[in-house]
Design a protein around this motif. Structure first.
Motif, PDB file in Angstrom:
ATOM      1  N   VAL A   1     -11.331  -4.382   3.534  1.00 24.83           N
ATOM      2  CA  VAL A   1     -10.574  -4.979   2.733  1.00 24.83           C
ATOM      3  C   VAL A   1     -11.637  -5.986   2.034  1.00 24.83           C
ATOM      4  O   VAL A   1     -12.309  -6.250   2.998  1.00 24.83           O
ATOM      5  CB  VAL A   1      -9.421  -5.966   3.256  1.00 24.83           C
ATOM      6  CG1 VAL A   1      -8.739  -7.059   2.389  1.00 24.83           C
ATOM      7  CG2 VAL A   1      -8.332  -5.050   3.954  1.00 24.83           C
TER       8      VAL A   1
ATOM      9  N   PHE B   1       1.480  -7.104   2.157  1.00 29.41           N
ATOM     10  CA  PHE B   1       0.252  -7.512   1.944  1.00 29.41           C
ATOM     11  C   PHE B   1       0.318  -8.473   0.768  1.00 29.41           C
ATOM     12  O   PHE B   1       0.034  -9.449   0.982  1.00 29.41           O
ATOM     13  CB  PHE B   1      -0.760  -6.399   1.362  1.00 29.41           C
ATOM     14  CG  PHE B   1      -2.232  -6.931   1.397  1.00 29.41           C
ATOM     15  CD1 PHE B   1      -3.328  -6.328   2.532  1.00 29.41           C
ATOM     16  CD2 PHE B   1      -2.709  -7.611   0.436  1.00 29.41           C
ATOM     17  CE1 PHE B   1      -4.342  -6.727   2.321  1.00 29.41           C
ATOM     18  CE2 PHE B   1      -3.955  -8.141   0.221  1.00 29.41           C
ATOM     19  CZ  PHE B   1      -5.082  -7.798   1.243  1.00 29.41           C
TER      20      PHE B   1
ATOM     21  N   ASP C   1      -2.837   6.340  -5.057  1.00 30.51           N
ATOM     22  CA  ASP C   1      -3.566   6.281  -3.970  1.00 30.51           C
ATOM     23  C   ASP C   1      -4.455   7.307  -3.698  1.00 30.51           C
ATOM     24  O   ASP C   1      -4.276   8.318  -4.488  1.00 30.51           O
ATOM     25  CB  ASP C   1      -2.309   5.996  -2.713  1.00 30.51           C
ATOM     26  CG  ASP C   1      -2.938   5.085  -1.780  1.00 30.51           C
ATOM     27  OD1 ASP C   1      -4.314   4.808  -1.543  1.00 30.51           O
ATOM     28  OD2 ASP C   1      -1.990   4.503  -0.953  1.00 30.51           O
TER      29      ASP C   1
ATOM     30  N   ILE D   1      -4.857   2.875  11.693  1.00 28.78           N
ATOM     31  CA  ILE D   1      -3.719   3.277  12.741  1.00 28.78           C
ATOM     32  C   ILE D   1      -3.365   4.754  12.443  1.00 28.78           C
ATOM     33  O   ILE D   1      -3.371   4.786  11.194  1.00 28.78           O
ATOM     34  CB  ILE D   1      -2.641   2.195  13.164  1.00 28.78           C
ATOM     35  CG1 ILE D   1      -2.975   1.187  13.484  1.00 28.78           C
ATOM     36  CG2 ILE D   1      -1.539   2.902  14.107  1.00 28.78           C
ATOM     37  CD1 ILE D   1      -2.135  -0.106  13.155  1.00 28.78           C
TER      38      ILE D   1
ATOM     39  N   THR E   1       3.580  -1.301   3.305  1.00 28.02           N
ATOM     40  CA  THR E   1       2.333  -2.109   3.715  1.00 28.02           C
ATOM     41  C   THR E   1       1.791  -2.914   2.655  1.00 28.02           C
ATOM     42  O   THR E   1       1.282  -4.099   2.608  1.00 28.02           O
ATOM     43  CB  THR E   1       1.442  -1.403   4.699  1.00 28.02           C
ATOM     44  OG1 THR E   1       1.163  -0.119   3.619  1.00 28.02           O
ATOM     45  CG2 THR E   1       1.966  -1.105   5.837  1.00 28.02           C
TER      46      THR E   1
ATOM     47  N   VAL F   1      -3.916 -10.681   6.768  1.00 28.03           N
ATOM     48  CA  VAL F   1      -4.394  -9.324   7.224  1.00 28.03           C
ATOM     49  C   VAL F   1      -4.069  -9.480   8.645  1.00 28.03           C
ATOM     50  O   VAL F   1      -3.453  -8.470   9.207  1.00 28.03           O
ATOM     51  CB  VAL F   1      -5.753  -8.796   6.873  1.00 28.03           C
ATOM     52  CG1 VAL F   1      -6.199  -7.667   7.367  1.00 28.03           C
ATOM     53  CG2 VAL F   1      -6.072  -8.930   5.458  1.00 28.03           C
TER      54      VAL F   1
ATOM     55  N   THR G   1      -7.043  -3.932  -1.244  1.00 23.34           N
ATOM     56  CA  THR G   1      -6.267  -3.988  -0.004  1.00 23.34           C
ATOM     57  C   THR G   1      -6.648  -3.049   1.211  1.00 23.34           C
ATOM     58  O   THR G   1      -6.725  -3.019   2.374  1.00 23.34           O
ATOM     59  CB  THR G   1      -4.820  -3.524  -0.357  1.00 23.34           C
ATOM     60  OG1 THR G   1      -4.769  -2.321  -1.039  1.00 23.34           O
ATOM     61  CG2 THR G   1      -4.172  -4.786  -1.227  1.00 23.34           C
TER      62      THR G   1
ATOM     63  N   PHE H   1       2.414   4.415   7.102  1.00 20.51           N
ATOM     64  CA  PHE H   1       3.416   3.245   6.916  1.00 20.51           C
ATOM     65  C   PHE H   1       3.802   3.242   5.631  1.00 20.51           C
ATOM     66  O   PHE H   1       3.124   3.505   4.737  1.00 20.51           O
ATOM     67  CB  PHE H   1       2.957   1.987   7.536  1.00 20.51           C
ATOM     68  CG  PHE H   1       2.362   2.071   8.953  1.00 20.51           C
ATOM     69  CD1 PHE H   1       3.359   2.044  10.043  1.00 20.51           C
ATOM     70  CD2 PHE H   1       1.233   2.132   9.320  1.00 20.51           C
ATOM     71  CE1 PHE H   1       3.009   1.904  11.325  1.00 20.51           C
ATOM     72  CE2 PHE H   1       0.717   2.154  10.467  1.00 20.51           C
ATOM     73  CZ  PHE H   1       1.630   2.090  11.577  1.00 20.51           C
TER      74      PHE H   1
END
Ligand code: ADP
Ligand code: PLP
Ligand code: ZN
Length: 337
Positions: free
Chosen positions: A231, A263, A148, A252, A259, A286, A216, A256
């Protein structure tokens, strides 16, 4: 409508990795899918935000840990301990043999998630080949979990030798893939920062196998600095017209976990429900996630008072979101590209 899904879930083989308290099977069952699960790990809690704490045990470079620590809000919100164990690749094969001996391998879908071990992933490729041979209609949905981006810098959180396996062996077998931007870039060897470059990258991914590609979360045209995330989706199925979509949403301000898993599950389920309406399937998947995240965020803030919510408070509110998962109001619309 009953489907079988085999979900090897999160494959891990060393202590730096995390598991979710949310079981990936939950959203499927809520939507009426019958699921066979292979738990590749059985952990007490999610280890994702333990990165700083587990730093010394990780095989990744220190710079990655530092980046993660910053992005995840230093040592605080994180679980400090975890216990549990990991399924070995031989054990995966043993379980599969049990299914095969009983002739109960007629799955409609296979969904795979996190794996951190090359031999595990190679065994998995063998199993999927075998399943597809038995049922050529079977759809393989792959979340190619590789890494990521933190603070604008991408890093891998699985061993690097997984990348060629995903690219050369897994992608040709996959029908649907759900990489994030960094993963899409790794798999194609091309970076992107604009919408038209994102489209080119999705084309490269189609050329490697999957007819459906969802990116995503992406940062294009400066979305990230405006606290937004994008996305992208592309479907290129033989005999059907090519379709591409884009969805954009506010980010947000919380980190998290789970997720990406949610997804992939929601996408599979909504593609199944709306096989002829790609745009609607993406919008429902979504939107459902956004409902879950907004509920989770508000609950976490209430629990935390004036403090920053911690990991336990930010666990996804799956049960409370049952109705949103079953029948999500479409609050986020996709534009066709
Ligand atoms: P991946 O794990 O593949 O990088 P993410 O977990 O970043 O993917 O995102 C998966 C989906 O979860 C996104 O498409 C988005 O809908 C949602 N999501 C994740 N984090 C946030 C956030 N902070 N704000 C809003 N949506 C988010
Ligand atoms: N990192 C680790 C260590 C994981 O265990 C997982 C689990 O799937 C992921 C990353 C990917 O999570 P997600 O795609 O939900 O961000
Ligand atoms: Zn992911």
């Amino acid at each position: 409508e009953v489907l079988h899904t085999i979900w090897p879930g999160e494959f891990v083989d060393s202590p730096e990795f995390r598991a979710t308290r949310i079981h990936p099977r939950q959203p499927f069952q809520v939507m009426g899918f019958e699921v066979d699960t292979i738990n590749s790990v059985q952990f007490s809690n999610h280890t994702g935000n333990c990165r700083a704490v587990l730093g010394s045990a990780r095989r990744v470079p220190d710079s990655t840990i530092a980046a993660n620590t910053r992005a995840k809000g230093a040592t605080e919100p994180c679980y400090k301990h975890w216990r549990g164990h990991v399924l070995k690749s031989d054990e995966l094969c043993e379980l599969y043999e049990g299914l095969r001996l009983n002739g109960i391998t007629d799955y409609d879908y296979v969904l795979t998630g996190y794996t951190a071990d090359r031999s595990f992933l190679e065994r998995l490729v063998g199993i999927i080949k075998d399943l597809k041979q038995g049922n050529p209609q079977m759809v393989y949905v792959c979340d190619p979990v590789l890494g990521d981006t933190w603070d604008g810098k991408g890093s891998m959180y699985v061993p690097e030798d997984l990348l060629p396996v995903y690219r050369d062996l897994v992608l040709p077998m996959a029908d649907v893939i759900t990489p994030n931007q960094f993963e899409a870039e790794l798999l194609t060897g091309r970076t992107f920062s604009t919408q038209s470059e994102a489209i080119e990258v999705m084309e490269c991914l189609h050329a490697r196998g999957p007819h459906t590609v969802l990116i995503t979360s992406a940062d294009v045209d400066g979305a990230r600095k405006n606290d937004r995330l994008v996305v992208f989706g592309s479907r290129n199925q033989p005999g059907r017209r090519r379709e591409r979509i884009r969805m954009e949403m506010p980010r947000i301000s919380a980190v998290f976990v789970g997720t990406g898993d949610l997804f992939a599950a929601m996408l599979l389920a909504w593609l199944h429900r709306h096989p002829h309406d790609f745009k609607l399937a993406c919008e429902k998947a979504v939107s459902a996630i956004q409902h879950v995240l907004h509920r989770t965020f508000h609950c976490a803030r209430e629990l935390a008072g004036h403090e920053k919510p911690n990991s336990a408070e930010l666990e996804l509110r799956m049960i409370q979101s049952k109705k949103d998962i079953e029948d999500p109001q479409v609050t986020l619309h996709a534009s066709s590209l």
